[in-house]
Design an enzyme around this catalytic site. Structure first.
Site, PDB file in Angstrom:
ATOM      1  N   SER A 128       4.310 -60.466  25.318  1.00  0.00           N
ATOM      2  CA  SER A 128       4.576 -59.120  24.799  1.00  0.00           C
ATOM      3  C   SER A 128       4.957 -58.143  25.896  1.00  0.00           C
ATOM      4  O   SER A 128       4.470 -58.241  27.027  1.00  0.00           O
ATOM      5  CB  SER A 128       3.307 -58.627  24.112  1.00  0.00           C
ATOM      6  OG  SER A 128       3.337 -57.228  23.962  1.00  0.00           O
ATOM      7  N   GLU A 130       3.812 -55.348  26.053  1.00  0.00           N
ATOM      8  CA  GLU A 130       2.564 -54.646  26.411  1.00  0.00           C
ATOM      9  C   GLU A 130       2.048 -55.117  27.771  1.00  0.00           C
ATOM     10  O   GLU A 130       1.246 -54.435  28.406  1.00  0.00           O
ATOM     11  CB  GLU A 130       1.485 -54.914  25.361  1.00  0.00           C
ATOM     12  CG  GLU A 130       1.403 -53.886  24.253  1.00  0.00           C
ATOM     13  CD  GLU A 130       0.849 -52.547  24.709  1.00  0.00           C
ATOM     14  OE1 GLU A 130       1.516 -51.526  24.432  1.00  0.00           O
ATOM     15  OE2 GLU A 130      -0.229 -52.504  25.336  1.00  0.00           O
ATOM     16  N   TYR A 152      -5.671 -55.916  24.648  1.00  0.00           N
ATOM     17  CA  TYR A 152      -4.616 -56.735  24.060  1.00  0.00           C
ATOM     18  C   TYR A 152      -3.606 -57.169  25.137  1.00  0.00           C
ATOM     19  O   TYR A 152      -3.252 -58.345  25.244  1.00  0.00           O
ATOM     20  CB  TYR A 152      -3.894 -55.948  22.951  1.00  0.00           C
ATOM     21  CG  TYR A 152      -2.631 -56.611  22.473  1.00  0.00           C
ATOM     22  CD1 TYR A 152      -2.659 -57.630  21.532  1.00  0.00           C
ATOM     23  CD2 TYR A 152      -1.393 -56.234  22.994  1.00  0.00           C
ATOM     24  CE1 TYR A 152      -1.489 -58.259  21.115  1.00  0.00           C
ATOM     25  CE2 TYR A 152      -0.219 -56.854  22.588  1.00  0.00           C
ATOM     26  CZ  TYR A 152      -0.274 -57.860  21.645  1.00  0.00           C
ATOM     27  OH  TYR A 152       0.885 -58.487  21.248  1.00  0.00           O
TER      28      TYR A 152
END
Ligand code: G4F
Length: 326
Positions: A128, A130, A152
């Site tokens: 991701s 992120e 996460y």
């Protein structure tokens, strides 16, 4: 003989688009779901409803190595797309232990089961953007270093490294897709894009009077999930496993998303959107913008749906859902 594919997280947005794509390509599609989903298909399998009869669902849990191992042994997949995760960044701050445990162990269990029972299986990991977190440079490429800002994000960095290590240490055909935000009318309601398009549609239909949101200044590189699952597929069709950034190369603020979504319905969002401090994150990712040159060159992939059309598509579908008879 049909090629067998195993998808974890098949009930999510990407799982739904990916299964359709692979069914169209003639694959025998297998998916891992939680036992509760099989008991409550109406609510938990809604995205798969039109294709339920064409796919094979197996109950297993990302928290149990034995259950993943059993499914891998039974299906003996030739391709595996590992999409399952606790994927809501905001929630990962509230329950950091379960996010980190489930996401890291789930990836590790899947990789290990494949190594033992289907070592020739090609593996895709849903990494991701992120992971870039407090970005070191913009746009972000495969070489940009990671600085995750949430439990996460940390769990995804670990999954990314596990995937790379299984490739290098055990010779598994394992790829990381570093996907930037990707949305669609099948997006979960907790993510900001769907929250906005659903909220705007409900306001238009007279079902709601306001929409409460957090930080409107964050910038994201938003693409269409249907385009992004094609990139996942292409990664596993290459001669060699590798890691790829999948993005649009454009970044927009939440405010810009609001402008387009509400404008499309002839509404002014300033009248309806209320700032809610409780929706701000303890550590925010301020900007994400991906450089997908490598995917363009090697996979011959590029996004088809642009930002404006993505917002329009989502608003139109949400309007139909909230006013089905108009
Ligand atoms: O839509 P979001 O919750 O997505 P976020 O955090 O960027 O994560 C998504 O994309 C990642 C890829 O980069 C995936 F890995 C991840 O699984 C997920 O799919 O939030 C986007 C932005 C944030 O900056 C957030 O602070 O929107 C801001 N925001 C403002 N108000 C809000 C809200 N986000 C949510 N969910 N809800 C709000 O009310």
């Amino acid at each position: 003989m049909k090629k067998r594919v195993l998808i974890t997280g098949i009930t999510g947005q990407d799982g739904a688009y990916l299964s359709r794509l692979l069914l169209d390509k003639g694959y025998e599609v297998h998916g891992i779901v939680r036992r509760v989903a099989l008991e409550d298909p109406e609510h938990r399998l809604w995205r798969l409803r039109p294709i339920l009869k064409k796919i094979n669902l197996h109950s297993a849990s990302l928290e149990s190595y034995a259950s993943i191992f059993d499914v891998v042994e039974k299906v003996k997949p030739q391709e595996c797309y590992h999409l399952a995760a606790q994927s809501f960044v905001s929630y990962s701050f509230e329950d950091e232990f379960s996010t980190i445990n489930t996401n890291i162990n789930g990836t590790h269990y899947t990789l290990s089961a494949l190594k033992n029972k289907a070592p020739k299986c090609k593996f895709y990991f849903a990494a991701s953007s992120e992971m870039f977190g407090k970005v070191k440079k913009t746009p972000q490429t495969e070489d940009t270093s990671f600085y995750p800002r949430s439990p996460y994000g940390i769990s995804k960095v670990a999954g990314y490294e596990l995937t790379r290590n299984y490739r290098e240490a055990y010779n598994l055909f394992a790829c990381n897709g570093i996907l930037f935000n990707h949305e669609s009318p099948m997006r979960g309601y907790e993510f900001v894009t769907r929250k906005i398009t659903n909220g705007a549609a409900r306001i238009k239909a007279g079902l709601a009077k306001e929409l409460r949101l957090g930080n409107l200044h964050a910038k994201r590189d938003w693409g269409f999930s249907g385009d992004y699952v094609e990139a996942m597929f292409l990664m596993l069709q290459q001669d060699k496993p590798d890691d790829y950034v999948i993005a649009t190369g454009e970044t927009h603020t939440i405010k810009e998303f609001l402008d387009l979504a509400f404008d499309h319905l002839g509404l002014d969002w300033h009248k309806y959107v209320k700032s809610d401090k409780s929706l701000f994150r303890p550590a925010e990712v301020n900007i994400l913008c991906g450089d997908y040159s490598k995917a363009k060159k090697k996979l011959k992939w590029k996004p088809k749906v642009n930002f404006k059309n993505l917002v329009k598509m989502m608003v139109d579908e949400d309007l139909k859902l909230v006013s089905p008879h108009s």
